[in-house]
Design an enzyme around this catalytic site. Structure first.
Site, PDB file in Angstrom:
ATOM      1  N   ASP A   1       0.845  -1.204   0.000  1.00 28.27           N
ATOM      2  CA  ASP A   1       0.000   0.000   0.000  1.00 28.27           C
ATOM      3  C   ASP A   1       0.882   1.258   0.000  1.00 28.27           C
ATOM      4  OD1 ASP A   1       0.863  -0.161   2.613  1.00 28.27           O
ATOM      5  OD2 ASP A   1      -1.130  -0.003   3.526  1.00 28.27           O
TER       6      ASP A   1
ATOM      7  N   ASP B   1      -0.988  -6.211  -0.013  1.00 27.57           N
ATOM      8  CA  ASP B   1      -1.334  -5.561   1.258  1.00 27.57           C
ATOM      9  C   ASP B   1      -2.836  -5.399   1.401  1.00 27.57           C
ATOM     10  OD1 ASP B   1       0.730  -4.928   3.006  1.00 27.57           O
ATOM     11  OD2 ASP B   1       1.323  -3.134   1.892  1.00 27.57           O
TER      12      ASP B   1
ATOM     13  N   LYS C   1      -1.161  -9.390   3.274  1.00 33.19           N
ATOM     14  CA  LYS C   1      -0.373  -8.874   4.404  1.00 33.19           C
ATOM     15  C   LYS C   1      -1.237  -7.912   5.226  1.00 33.19           C
ATOM     16  CE  LYS C   1       3.296  -5.925   3.859  1.00 33.19           C
ATOM     17  NZ  LYS C   1       2.857  -4.717   4.585  1.00 33.19           N
TER      18      LYS C   1
ATOM     19  N   GLU D   1      -1.218  -5.446   8.873  1.00 29.70           N
ATOM     20  CA  GLU D   1      -0.336  -4.794   9.845  1.00 29.70           C
ATOM     21  C   GLU D   1      -0.823  -5.020  11.284  1.00 29.70           C
ATOM     22  OE1 GLU D   1       0.294  -0.669   8.923  1.00 29.70           O
ATOM     23  OE2 GLU D   1       1.051  -1.108   6.923  1.00 29.70           O
TER      24      GLU D   1
ATOM     25  N   GLU E   1       9.553  -4.040  10.202  1.00 26.33           N
ATOM     26  CA  GLU E   1       9.966  -2.747   9.642  1.00 26.33           C
ATOM     27  C   GLU E   1      10.518  -1.844  10.743  1.00 26.33           C
ATOM     28  OE1 GLU E   1       7.048  -0.887   7.113  1.00 26.33           O
ATOM     29  OE2 GLU E   1       8.248   0.932   6.865  1.00 26.33           O
TER      30      GLU E   1
HETATM   31  O1  KIV Z   1       3.556  -1.125   1.598  1.00 28.46           O
HETATM   32  C1  KIV Z   1       4.741  -1.466   1.580  1.00 28.46           C
HETATM   33  O2  KIV Z   1       5.512  -1.163   0.675  1.00 28.46           O
HETATM   34  C2  KIV Z   1       5.246  -2.254   2.688  1.00 28.46           C
HETATM   35  C3  KIV Z   1       6.734  -2.406   2.775  1.00 28.46           C
HETATM   36  C4  KIV Z   1       7.304  -1.180   3.376  1.00 28.46           C
HETATM   37  C5  KIV Z   1       7.111  -3.624   3.513  1.00 28.46           C
HETATM   38  O3  KIV Z   1       4.507  -2.708   3.495  1.00 28.46           O
END
Ligand code: KIV
Length: 288
Positions: free
Chosen positions: A59, A98, A127, A129, A196
């Site tokens: 994202d 994401d 993914k 968070e 991160e």
């Molecule tokens: O959105 C993204 O690019 C990420 C990376 C920073 C791992 O989550």
């Protein structure tokens, strides 16, 4: 007009498909995982051919594609669109997408509907968070056949709650919370975990404590199972001061001078080689 045909996922694979079992096997052999963000079909094809193992439709497209100052305005429709674009260019690399802000926090059912949309668009893993309440959602998705990558440390969707883009888990209490969240995500069935902006020693400890979880670092030192960078950052395209953990792979290692003639494909190939041979990240230059 482009002269490059963009093949779909099934066409003409030049290396075996990267799958979760294959990622685990390479990790067991001591091989590092090279991941990059990717947002369109042309780059998907180029990154795949350069040997990138995992493409992340991050994202971060809010920042680098849309010009926003955070990832918060990114919607599920944006993520689905870019996931589809990447899926059309990808041949062998594993595709992670994401879950954007607001698409999974309300309930596991909400998360399932959003994850299903991304999987229909071509994602092979989603993914999410955070730890805490996200853990129950991860279990819900994994139980229903959706592979999950967690994301701890600096979680950009919570930038306002965290008070900025800064290193996380520096003090003992914060490190203990992060370690507990990682263990809970592993127990819930997460297969990958992005770490991160966390101290290198903490990232190393998380990987050692959770052998079933493949840790992917970004600003988390050299001790993770793999590395990820934002594509535009490692190509030196992002304006402003480069964060400490980023290396611009269009320039020779350790040099601020431009490297005439180094192509995008050359830079991505150099990134894959540096991740695999352990020369990136350099503990002195890129770690915390
Ligand atoms: O959105 C993204 O690019 C990420 C990376 C920073 C791992 O989550």
């Amino acid at each position: 007009m482009s002269v490059h045909p963009i093949a779909g996922a099934a066409a003409g694979a030049t290396r075996p498909a990267v799958t979760l079992p294959r990622l685990r096997e390479s990790h067991a052999r001591g091989e590092k995982i090279a991941m990059l963000t990717c947002y369109d079909a042309t780059f998907a094809r180029l990154l795949d051919e350069a040997g990138v193992d995992v493409l992340l439709v991050g994202d971060s497209l809010g920042n680098v594609i849309q010009g926003e100052s955070s990832t918060l305005p990114v919607t599920l429709a944006h993520m689905s669109y870019h996931t589809r674009c990447v899926a059309m260019g990808r041949r062998s690399a594993f595709l992670v997408a994401d879950m954007p802000f607001g698409s999974y926090e309300a309930s596991p059912q909400q998360a399932f509907a959003a994850a299903a949309e991304l999987m229909r668009s071509g994602a092979q893993m989603v993914k999410l968070e955070g730890g805490g309440s996200t853990v129950e959602t991860v279990r819900f998705l994994v139980d229903r056949g959706i592979p999950v990558c967690g994301h701890l440390g600096l979680t950009p969707q919570r930038v306002h709650a965290l008070g900025g883009y800064r290193v996380q888990g520096r003090d003992d209490a914060a490190a203990a919370v992060l370690r507990a969240d990682a263990a809970a995500l592993a127990d819930a069935g997460a297969a990958l975990l992005v770490l991160e902006l966390v101290p290198s020693a903490l990232a190393l400890a998380v990987g050692a404590a959770n052998p079933g979880l493949l840790t992917i670092g970004i600003g988390a030192g050299a001790g993770t199972a793999g590395q990820v960078l934002v594509l535009h950052d490692m190509l030196g395209l992002t304006p402003g001061k480069r964060p400490r953990f980023v290396r611009d792979f269009t320039r020779p290692a350790g040099s601020e001078a431009a490297a005439p003639g180094l192509s995008v494909a050359g830079a991505v190939t150099a990134y894959v080689a540096a991740v695999k041979d352990g020369s990136f990240p350099d503990p002195e230059l890129h770690g915390y």
